[in-house]
Write a protein that holds these residues in place. Structure first.
Motif, PDB file in Angstrom:
ATOM      1  N   HIS A  95       0.862  -1.187   0.000  1.00  0.00           N
ATOM      2  CA  HIS A  95       0.000   0.000   0.000  1.00  0.00           C
ATOM      3  C   HIS A  95       0.892   1.227   0.000  1.00  0.00           C
ATOM      4  O   HIS A  95       2.020   1.187   0.476  1.00  0.00           O
ATOM      5  N   ALA A  96       0.385   2.317  -0.540  1.00  0.00           N
ATOM      6  CA  ALA A  96       1.190   3.521  -0.655  1.00  0.00           C
ATOM      7  C   ALA A  96       1.012   4.463   0.529  1.00  0.00           C
ATOM      8  O   ALA A  96       1.971   5.048   1.020  1.00  0.00           O
ATOM      9  N   TRP A  97      -0.231   4.606   1.000  1.00  0.00           N
ATOM     10  CA  TRP A  97      -0.498   5.562   2.072  1.00  0.00           C
ATOM     11  C   TRP A  97      -1.161   4.921   3.280  1.00  0.00           C
ATOM     12  O   TRP A  97      -0.653   4.980   4.376  1.00  0.00           O
ATOM     13  N   SER A  98      -2.303   4.325   3.068  1.00  0.00           N
ATOM     14  CA  SER A  98      -3.145   4.050   4.237  1.00  0.00           C
ATOM     15  C   SER A  98      -3.697   2.635   4.302  1.00  0.00           C
ATOM     16  O   SER A  98      -4.756   2.413   4.873  1.00  0.00           O
ATOM     17  N   SER A  99      -3.002   1.688   3.719  1.00  0.00           N
ATOM     18  CA  SER A  99      -3.362   0.286   3.858  1.00  0.00           C
ATOM     19  C   SER A  99      -4.840   0.087   3.509  1.00  0.00           C
ATOM     20  O   SER A  99      -5.297   0.513   2.449  1.00  0.00           O
ATOM     21  N   LEU A 100      -5.595  -0.535   4.400  1.00  0.00           N
ATOM     22  CA  LEU A 100      -7.004  -0.835   4.160  1.00  0.00           C
ATOM     23  C   LEU A 100      -7.918   0.061   4.984  1.00  0.00           C
ATOM     24  O   LEU A 100      -9.093  -0.248   5.188  1.00  0.00           O
ATOM     25  N   GLY A 101      -7.361   1.145   5.492  1.00  0.00           N
ATOM     26  CA  GLY A 101      -8.147   2.082   6.267  1.00  0.00           C
ATOM     27  C   GLY A 101      -8.755   1.445   7.496  1.00  0.00           C
ATOM     28  O   GLY A 101      -8.114   0.661   8.195  1.00  0.00           O
ATOM     29  N   ARG A 102     -10.018   1.728   7.753  1.00  0.00           N
ATOM     30  CA  ARG A 102     -10.679   1.211   8.958  1.00  0.00           C
ATOM     31  C   ARG A 102     -10.888  -0.301   8.913  1.00  0.00           C
ATOM     32  O   ARG A 102     -11.175  -0.927   9.926  1.00  0.00           O
ATOM     33  N   HIS A 103     -10.709  -0.893   7.716  1.00  0.00           N
ATOM     34  CA  HIS A 103     -10.881  -2.339   7.598  1.00  0.00           C
ATOM     35  C   HIS A 103      -9.606  -3.107   7.942  1.00  0.00           C
ATOM     36  O   HIS A 103      -9.644  -4.345   8.002  1.00  0.00           O
ATOM     37  N   THR A 104      -8.502  -2.426   8.155  1.00  0.00           N
ATOM     38  CA  THR A 104      -7.225  -3.102   8.368  1.00  0.00           C
ATOM     39  C   THR A 104      -7.251  -4.084   9.538  1.00  0.00           C
ATOM     40  O   THR A 104      -6.882  -5.251   9.370  1.00  0.00           O
ATOM     41  N   ALA A 223      -0.720  21.018   8.250  1.00  0.00           N
ATOM     42  CA  ALA A 223      -0.750  21.483   9.641  1.00  0.00           C
ATOM     43  C   ALA A 223      -0.274  22.919   9.772  1.00  0.00           C
ATOM     44  O   ALA A 223      -0.658  23.620  10.720  1.00  0.00           O
ATOM     45  N   SER A 224       0.539  23.372   8.826  1.00  0.00           N
ATOM     46  CA  SER A 224       1.037  24.750   8.884  1.00  0.00           C
ATOM     47  C   SER A 224      -0.061  25.771   8.599  1.00  0.00           C
ATOM     48  O   SER A 224       0.089  26.960   8.892  1.00  0.00           O
ATOM     49  N   GLY A 225      -1.171  25.311   8.005  1.00  0.00           N
ATOM     50  CA  GLY A 225      -2.312  26.188   7.759  1.00  0.00           C
ATOM     51  C   GLY A 225      -2.339  26.840   6.401  1.00  0.00           C
ATOM     52  O   GLY A 225      -3.331  27.473   6.038  1.00  0.00           O
ATOM     53  N   SER A 226      -1.298  26.681   5.605  1.00  0.00           N
ATOM     54  CA  SER A 226      -1.246  27.360   4.317  1.00  0.00           C
ATOM     55  C   SER A 226      -1.765  26.518   3.165  1.00  0.00           C
ATOM     56  O   SER A 226      -1.939  27.021   2.056  1.00  0.00           O
ATOM     57  N   ARG A 227      -2.014  25.231   3.413  1.00  0.00           N
ATOM     58  CA  ARG A 227      -2.433  24.322   2.352  1.00  0.00           C
ATOM     59  C   ARG A 227      -3.561  23.424   2.871  1.00  0.00           C
ATOM     60  O   ARG A 227      -3.759  23.282   4.068  1.00  0.00           O
ATOM     61  N   VAL A 228      -4.293  22.822   1.922  1.00  0.00           N
ATOM     62  CA  VAL A 228      -5.286  21.808   2.280  1.00  0.00           C
ATOM     63  C   VAL A 228      -5.003  20.570   1.437  1.00  0.00           C
ATOM     64  O   VAL A 228      -4.230  20.612   0.485  1.00  0.00           O
ATOM     65  N   GLY A 229      -5.638  19.471   1.801  1.00  0.00           N
ATOM     66  CA  GLY A 229      -5.484  18.239   1.038  1.00  0.00           C
ATOM     67  C   GLY A 229      -6.821  17.576   0.816  1.00  0.00           C
ATOM     68  O   GLY A 229      -7.755  17.765   1.602  1.00  0.00           O
ATOM     69  N   ILE A 230      -6.921  16.809  -0.259  1.00  0.00           N
ATOM     70  CA  ILE A 230      -8.104  16.014  -0.546  1.00  0.00           C
ATOM     71  C   ILE A 230      -7.655  14.563  -0.530  1.00  0.00           C
ATOM     72  O   ILE A 230      -6.697  14.190  -1.208  1.00  0.00           O
ATOM     73  N   THR A 231      -8.358  13.720   0.221  1.00  0.00           N
ATOM     74  CA  THR A 231      -7.891  12.350   0.383  1.00  0.00           C
ATOM     75  C   THR A 231      -9.046  11.387   0.586  1.00  0.00           C
ATOM     76  O   THR A 231     -10.191  11.809   0.797  1.00  0.00           O
ATOM     77  N   ALA A 232      -8.729  10.100   0.520  1.00  0.00           N
ATOM     78  CA  ALA A 232      -9.739   9.064   0.746  1.00  0.00           C
ATOM     79  C   ALA A 232      -9.972   8.847   2.234  1.00  0.00           C
ATOM     80  O   ALA A 232      -9.128   9.183   3.070  1.00  0.00           O
ATOM     81  N   GLU A 233     -11.099   8.253   2.552  1.00  0.00           N
ATOM     82  CA  GLU A 233     -11.492   8.031   3.946  1.00  0.00           C
ATOM     83  C   GLU A 233     -10.452   7.227   4.721  1.00  0.00           C
ATOM     84  O   GLU A 233     -10.276   7.413   5.927  1.00  0.00           O
ATOM     85  N   SER A 234      -9.733   6.338   4.043  1.00  0.00           N
ATOM     86  CA  SER A 234      -8.739   5.509   4.723  1.00  0.00           C
ATOM     87  C   SER A 234      -7.655   6.341   5.384  1.00  0.00           C
ATOM     88  O   SER A 234      -7.132   5.972   6.444  1.00  0.00           O
ATOM     89  N   THR A 235      -7.301   7.481   4.782  1.00  0.00           N
ATOM     90  CA  THR A 235      -6.285   8.350   5.375  1.00  0.00           C
ATOM     91  C   THR A 235      -6.763   8.904   6.714  1.00  0.00           C
ATOM     92  O   THR A 235      -5.973   9.072   7.643  1.00  0.00           O
ATOM     93  N   VAL A 257     -11.308   1.751  -4.533  1.00  0.00           N
ATOM     94  CA  VAL A 257     -10.184   1.035  -3.923  1.00  0.00           C
ATOM     95  C   VAL A 257      -9.925  -0.202  -4.767  1.00  0.00           C
ATOM     96  O   VAL A 257     -10.789  -1.077  -4.896  1.00  0.00           O
ATOM     97  N   ARG A 258      -8.744  -0.271  -5.350  1.00  0.00           N
ATOM     98  CA  ARG A 258      -8.397  -1.365  -6.261  1.00  0.00           C
ATOM     99  C   ARG A 258      -7.360  -2.289  -5.645  1.00  0.00           C
ATOM    100  O   ARG A 258      -6.499  -1.846  -4.886  1.00  0.00           O
TER     101      ARG A 258
END
Length: 301
Positions: A95-104, A223-235, A257-258
């Motif tokens: 996995h690259a970021w967040s494995s299987l999320g809440r299902h892990t 966290a610095s407050g200058s940027r935002v992110g868009i991500t999947a629920e697993s993150t 999720v593939r």
């Protein structure tokens, strides 16, 4: 002369049994053969490995170091042989970021109960195929389109999109964020393995985009407050951090999720893993309120 596994096995056996005689019995060879093998190893390495007297033996300083590495190498060699002889006794899921999320946690527990003969390992590799192309895993869980014909894939579920914000961001006080509102912000994207691309917004309505290399860089910048992110629920599940909040992103398609695997030579446990993941995501979708339900998983190849 090249060093061989038999040299290392002789050294380990001598030290662990405490004598050349007992080592010979354990290895099923003569005492003279054990002595010759150790001598060969010392000549190959150019160092003495054991202090030997008529009553005792002990590793030298160099011997202690070689002994530690020898045990590790022998364990890895034995593991390799075991996998080759008995089939695949280990399943590595990349996995690259967040494995299987809440299902892990549930996936790990149910896999261990249902497949005790196949050890499961999660491997994090931040590439487009989550380590599959690099040989780091047998299956890969990704949330982006890999576009590599060497791999087969199926969609096992969908995850809702979230907006990641600094905890003191004005939007943090809201219950949700609309997609079109984000175009006025700077959005961080991991171009290698992230689930978000500029194509999420229509032409002419895209936010300013900056690229990062890894989830830790992504979180620090947000966290610095200058940027935002868009991500999947697993993150949201996998990366709860002080100073970061996640709010549901409305009006945005969910993230598919593939699972990827090698097309010509899939791991024997591929079907079982895909089936279990599909079941977990489908059960979660059934428990989601109708007003915010994500589409059910649809296989693709």
């Amino acid at each position: 002369m090249d060093m061989e596994l038999r040299h290392l096995r002789a050294l380990v056996a001598i030290v662990e049994t405490g004598s050349f005689t007992d080592a010979a019995i354990e290895l099923g060879v003569s005492q003279a053969a054990v002595s010759r093998t150790l001598g060969s190893l010392e000549r190959i390495l150019g160092v003495r490995l054991l202090h030997r007297t008529s009553r005792s033996l002990s590793p030298t300083t160099a011997g202690v170091q070689v002994l530690a590495r020898a045990r590790q190498l022998l364990a890895e060699a034995d593991d390799l042989v075991r996998e080759a002889v008995t089939g695949h006794t280990r399943l590595r899921i990349g996995h690259a970021w967040s494995s299987l999320g809440r299902h892990t946690p549930e996936f790990l527990r149910r896999w261990a109960a249902g497949h005790p003969g196949v050890e499961l390992r999660l491997v994090r590799t931040n590439t487009a195929t989550a380590g599959l192309a690099e040989g780091a895993c047998d299956l890969a869980v990704v949330r982006s389109e890999p576009g590599d014909r060497r791999f087969a894939s199926t969609v096992v579920g969908h995850e809702r999109r979230y907006c990641a914000l600094a905890a003191d961001d004005p939007w943090a006080r809201r219950r949700s964020v609309r997609l079109h509102e984000v175009q006025g912000r700077t959005v961080l994207i991991d171009r290698r393995s992230g689930s978000t691309t500029a194509g999420l917004w229509p032409d002419g309505a895209r936010p300013e985009i900056e690229y990062i290399q890894d989830v830790d860089d992504w979180l620090a910048a947000i966290a610095s407050g200058s940027r935002v992110g868009i991500t999947a629920e697993s993150t949201v599940t996998q990366y709860r951090r002080h100073g970061i909040v996640f709010r549901p992103l409305r009006d945005a398609d969910p993230v598919p999720v593939r699972v990827l695997w090698s097309r010509p030579d899939p791991h024997p446990a591929t079907g079982a893993a895909v089936a279990l993941l599909t079941e977990l995501y489908a059960a979660a979708a059934d428990r989601t309120p109708v007003s915010s339900a994500a589409p059910r998983c649809r296989p693709s190849s």
